[in-house]
Design a protein around this motif. Structure first.
Motif, PDB file in Angstrom:
ATOM      1  N   ASP A 152       0.826  -1.206   0.000  1.00  0.00           N
ATOM      2  CA  ASP A 152       0.000   0.000   0.000  1.00  0.00           C
ATOM      3  C   ASP A 152       0.859   1.253   0.000  1.00  0.00           C
ATOM      4  N   VAL A 153       0.355   2.261  -0.682  1.00  0.00           N
ATOM      5  CA  VAL A 153       1.003   3.576  -0.769  1.00  0.00           C
ATOM      6  C   VAL A 153       0.070   4.547  -0.054  1.00  0.00           C
ATOM      7  N   VAL A 154       0.505   5.028   1.111  1.00  0.00           N
ATOM      8  CA  VAL A 154      -0.393   5.716   2.040  1.00  0.00           C
ATOM      9  C   VAL A 154       0.065   7.160   2.258  1.00  0.00           C
ATOM     10  N   PRO A 155      -0.858   8.135   2.239  1.00  0.00           N
ATOM     11  CA  PRO A 155      -0.475   9.529   2.538  1.00  0.00           C
ATOM     12  C   PRO A 155       0.114   9.649   3.935  1.00  0.00           C
ATOM     13  N   THR A 156       1.114  10.498   4.082  1.00  0.00           N
ATOM     14  CA  THR A 156       1.795  10.823   5.351  1.00  0.00           C
ATOM     15  C   THR A 156       2.524   9.621   5.952  1.00  0.00           C
ATOM     16  N   ARG A 157       2.697   8.546   5.203  1.00  0.00           N
ATOM     17  CA  ARG A 157       3.389   7.374   5.724  1.00  0.00           C
ATOM     18  C   ARG A 157       4.322   6.832   4.643  1.00  0.00           C
ATOM     19  N   ASN A 158       5.545   6.484   5.048  1.00  0.00           N
ATOM     20  CA  ASN A 158       6.501   5.890   4.122  1.00  0.00           C
ATOM     21  C   ASN A 158       6.530   4.381   4.302  1.00  0.00           C
ATOM     22  N   ASN A 159       6.122   3.659   3.277  1.00  0.00           N
ATOM     23  CA  ASN A 159       6.253   2.203   3.259  1.00  0.00           C
ATOM     24  C   ASN A 159       7.420   1.814   2.367  1.00  0.00           C
ATOM     25  N   ARG A 160       7.945   0.631   2.599  1.00  0.00           N
ATOM     26  CA  ARG A 160       9.106   0.175   1.837  1.00  0.00           C
ATOM     27  C   ARG A 160       8.848  -1.205   1.236  1.00  0.00           C
ATOM     28  N   MET A 161       9.477  -1.444   0.113  1.00  0.00           N
ATOM     29  CA  MET A 161       9.489  -2.770  -0.496  1.00  0.00           C
ATOM     30  C   MET A 161      10.723  -2.851  -1.393  1.00  0.00           C
ATOM     31  N   TRP A 162      11.037  -4.043  -1.850  1.00  0.00           N
ATOM     32  CA  TRP A 162      12.144  -4.187  -2.788  1.00  0.00           C
ATOM     33  C   TRP A 162      11.814  -5.295  -3.777  1.00  0.00           C
ATOM     34  N   PHE A 163      12.458  -5.226  -4.915  1.00  0.00           N
ATOM     35  CA  PHE A 163      12.340  -6.302  -5.896  1.00  0.00           C
ATOM     36  C   PHE A 163      13.639  -6.349  -6.685  1.00  0.00           C
ATOM     37  N   GLN A 164      13.771  -7.382  -7.478  1.00  0.00           N
ATOM     38  CA  GLN A 164      14.936  -7.520  -8.343  1.00  0.00           C
ATOM     39  C   GLN A 164      14.490  -8.190  -9.627  1.00  0.00           C
ATOM     40  N   GLY A 165      14.808  -7.577 -10.753  1.00  0.00           N
ATOM     41  CA  GLY A 165      14.478  -8.168 -12.042  1.00  0.00           C
ATOM     42  C   GLY A 165      15.626  -9.027 -12.533  1.00  0.00           C
ATOM     43  N   ASP A 166      15.381 -10.316 -12.662  1.00  0.00           N
ATOM     44  CA  ASP A 166      16.431 -11.237 -13.116  1.00  0.00           C
ATOM     45  C   ASP A 166      16.336 -11.540 -14.599  1.00  0.00           C
ATOM     46  N   GLU A 167      15.345 -10.964 -15.257  1.00  0.00           N
ATOM     47  CA  GLU A 167      15.178 -11.149 -16.700  1.00  0.00           C
ATOM     48  C   GLU A 167      15.037  -9.790 -17.377  1.00  0.00           C
ATOM     49  N   ILE A 168      15.731  -9.620 -18.488  1.00  0.00           N
ATOM     50  CA  ILE A 168      15.590  -8.389 -19.267  1.00  0.00           C
ATOM     51  C   ILE A 168      14.226  -8.395 -19.959  1.00  0.00           C
ATOM     52  N   GLY A 169      13.502  -7.302 -19.835  1.00  0.00           N
ATOM     53  CA  GLY A 169      12.185  -7.228 -20.458  1.00  0.00           C
ATOM     54  C   GLY A 169      11.339  -6.146 -19.824  1.00  0.00           C
TER      55      GLY A 169
END
Length: 382
Positions: free
Chosen positions: A213-230
């Motif tokens: 979720d992307v919430v006003p007045t709050r910073n959330n975090r996530m990460w990802f990694q793309g292992d395939e070009i595209g």
């Protein structure tokens, strides 16, 4: 006085026998309707093809892979439990069904061993799956400690488009602000800081990572990694207003060399006014004029083009899409969008706020020739 207990038992037995004699002796057979309902219930699974654009079954990175593993294990364990329980139930219904001539079965109450078994086994199963799920989710919270060169990107959700800010795009402090198309190098973790400018959104790239979720007045975090070009397709996954379904974006995973070339070329000062065609120069004049585009959009390298209400248009001509991934970038689509954005994306802020759209029918107050000139200028922004 009423009948004695023995008489009541005999009476019940006689009633049972009578009902049993009246009952049909046909063997149990599944009805066609049940089979039809089962087939219809499987129809939604047809949309789960791994090669679908937004399928979670075709993973392209470590986060999505572990989330898919978690889903599959939980799903198939539940399927196995369902089959076991329902199989035992159906077996009992068939094996111990009432037959003609049956007498009242022995009446029993409770079975300690059986009750302990069906309490202990589910408890162990739930605890095992729960503990493993929690550890997996915590493991996915942050990128591996051994990961080097992670890319930091701040994501801001707007109604109804996405803004991406690279705090250090190339390791030398290079800042880049772009929109709706996130460019990342293959094989490198991408840390996202998520926030909203207005209402709650949700950032989701099914083939790369689960939604957050992307919430006003709050910073959330996530990460990802793309292992395939595209190219991988993203979508706002939280209802956020009129154009929620059209709040799309794309993630382009490039080779390291192509990514660095993109960084090096991004934001290069556009050609001088003299280098533009006469039509593009006319379009630039329209863009820079009061009441047109200048107040809301930024073009790096163009003095005065520093608007912040709408997407950054730097390098627009190098993108595949515009209008938050709704339309492919070409002249005809640009024309359709510029003439009346509300026909393409209902509720968009450009139609509501830009003075050139404050007309009786909502169409732009520019002539066809002026719209063509504006398109020519926008397509020169490389």
């Amino acid at each position: 006085m009423g009948p004695c207990p023995q008489e009541r038992v005999e009476s019940n037995s006689n009633q049972f026998n009578g009902a049993g004699k009246a009952a049909s002796g046909k063997r149990f057979q599944p009805r066609p309707l049940i089979l039809l309902i089962s087939l219809v219930a499987l129809v939604p699974l047809l949309g789960c093809a791994p090669d679908a654009l937004q399928s979670t079954f075709g993973t392209a990175g470590p986060v999505a892979e572990k989330q898919l593993l978690l889903f599959n294990v939980l799903l198939w364990v539940m399927v196995a439990v369902f089959i076991l329980v329902e199989g035992a139930l159906l077996y009992s219904l068939v094996k111990f069904r009432r037959r003609p001539g049956d007498s009242l079965p022995v009446q029993v109450h409770g079975h300690t061993g059986l009750e302990i078994t069906w309490t202990v086994i589910p408890t162990i199963l739930i605890l095992a799956l729960g503990i493993w799920s929690v550890f997996t989710l915590f493991e996915l919270k942050d990128p591996p400690a051994t990961a080097d060169g992670a890319l930091e990107v701040t994501v801001t959700g707007h109604q109804w488009w996405w803004e991406f800010e690279y705090q250090d795009a190339d390791g030398s402090g290079r800042f880049i602000n772009t929109s709706n198309e996130l460019i990342v190098p293959v094989g490198r973790p991408v840390n996202l800081l998520l926030n909203s400018d207005d209402v709650i959104h949700s950032f989701w790239v099914p083939k790369l990572a689960g939604k957050v979720d992307v919430v006003p007045t709050r910073n959330n975090r996530m990460w990802f990694q793309g292992d395939e070009i595209g190219t991988f397709y993203g979508q706002c996954a939280e209802f956020c207003g009129t154009a929620h379904a059209l709040m799309k974006f794309r993630v382009h995973v490039l080779s390291e060399l192509d990514y660095m070339n993109w960084v090096d070329n991004y934001g290069q000062a556009p050609g001088t006014t003299e280098a533009l065609t006469s039509t593009a120069r006319k379009g630039q004049e329209i863009f820079m004029s009061t009441g047109a585009c200048l107040a809301c959009h930024t073009i790096e390298g163009v003095p005065g083009a520093m608007g912040v209400l709408g997407p950054n248009l730097t390098g627009l001509a190098n993108k595949q899409t515009f209008a938050s991934g709704v339309m492919d970038l070409n002249r005809e689509n640009l024309r359709q969008w510029l003439k009346n954005p509300n026909d393409v994306k209902p509720g968009n802020r450009m139609s509501e706020q830009a003075p050139v759209y404050q007309t009786a029918d909502g169409n732009i107050s520019l002539t066809e020739k002026e719209v063509s000139a504006l398109i020519e200028y926008l397509l020169s922004l490389k």
